[in-house]
Enzyme design. Structure first.
Site, short mmCIF file in Angstrom:
data_model
loop_
_atom_site.label_atom_id
_atom_site.label_comp_id
_atom_site.label_asym_id
_atom_site.label_seq_id
_atom_site.Cartn_x
_atom_site.Cartn_y
_atom_site.Cartn_z
N TYR A 145 0.83 -1.21 0.00
CA TYR A 145 0.00 0.00 0.00
C TYR A 145 0.86 1.26 0.00
CZ TYR A 145 -3.41 3.48 1.56
OH TYR A 145 -4.20 4.60 1.66
N LYS A 149 1.08 4.21 -2.91
CA LYS A 149 0.73 5.61 -2.70
C LYS A 149 1.92 6.54 -2.97
CE LYS A 149 -3.61 5.31 -1.83
NZ LYS A 149 -4.59 5.92 -2.77
#
Length: 252
Positions: A145, A149
């Site tokens: 994740y 990002k």
């Protein structure tokens, strides 16, 4: 002119069925925009147009934007909000399937939205991507994740440079932990007290607080801002709130 007046403007929000995305749809609708939402589920009864779309699939994204443009004849704002958040997975536990899916949804999904904006927007258009504070700070057991990002943040900068000549601005917001159903739906979620104890403002953010910053970045009030990654995280990315050292610890 009111900088937050979006009367006559067409706004696309991905992942707008709930949470931060729904709050973004709401603020643009309140500002007068015609809002279209793309998500894996329909946002029925919300008051804006809603279509099922998997943002990781460029073919589906293209078909969705074709429908929007055929119906509205214009495209003014794209908010690439859709994403998945696989946390609690160590590097050792990360599989190729998990890594690829996270990048496909979070990074490629934003890319396809940027690509459609570049093809269909005229000067004055705006793209806002959803990054995250963990795209800047390292985080254990959340590598896929966090890396995705960080990719969204860098995609934002690259797109801002490439689309500036067309008069299209590209920015991102980087939320901290926000009080969404995904966060509150976990029983006794340990993330909540952990973040509250380390965030200078001492609390989680609200979806509306992120949405208002997105609205600002898309508005005329931000007409000289592009390539920016704006934290909306209560100060958690600013640095250490406490630094337990004294001058005497550093003899001169």
């Amino acid at each position: 002119m009111n900088a937050a007046n979006f009367e006559g403007k067409v706004v696309v929000v991905t992942g707008g069925a709930s949470g931060i995305g729904a709050a973004i749809c709401e603020v643009f609708q309140e500002a007068g925009a015609k809002v279209w939402c793309a998500d894996l589920e329909l946002a029925d009864g919300k008051g804006w147009e809603s279509r099922v779309c998997d943002v990781s699939d460029e073919t589906q994204v293209t078909a969705f934007f074709e429908e929007v443009f055929a119906e509205e004849g214009r495209l003014d704002v794209v908010v690439n909000n859709a994403g998945i958040q696989p946390l609690g997975v160590s590097i050792a536990e990360t599989t190729p399937e998990l890594m690829n899916k996270t990048l496909e949804v979070n990074v490629s999904g934003a890319l396809w939205g940027v690509k459609q904006a570049a093809a269909r927007m005229t000067a004055g258009g705006s793209v806002v991507n959803l990054a995250s504070f963990v795209g800047t700070l390292g985080v254990p057991d959340g590598m896929a994740y966090a890396v995705s990002k960080a990719g969204v943040a860098h995609l934002t900068k690259c797109a801002a440079l490439e689309l500036a000549g067309k008069g299209i601005r590209v920015n991102a917001v980087a939320p901290g932990t926000i009080r969404t159903p995904a966060v509150e739906g976990i029983p006794d979620n340990p993330e909540i007290p952990f973040v509250e104890g380390r965030t200078p403002l001492g609390r989680l953010g609200e979806p509306e607080e992120v949405a208002r910053v997105v609205l600002f970045l898309a508005s005329e009030a931000a007409s000289y801002i592009t390539g920016a990654i704006v934290p909306v995280d209560g100060g958690i990315s600013a640095g250490w709130e406490r630094y337990e050292l004294k001058l005497g610890d550093f003899p001169l």
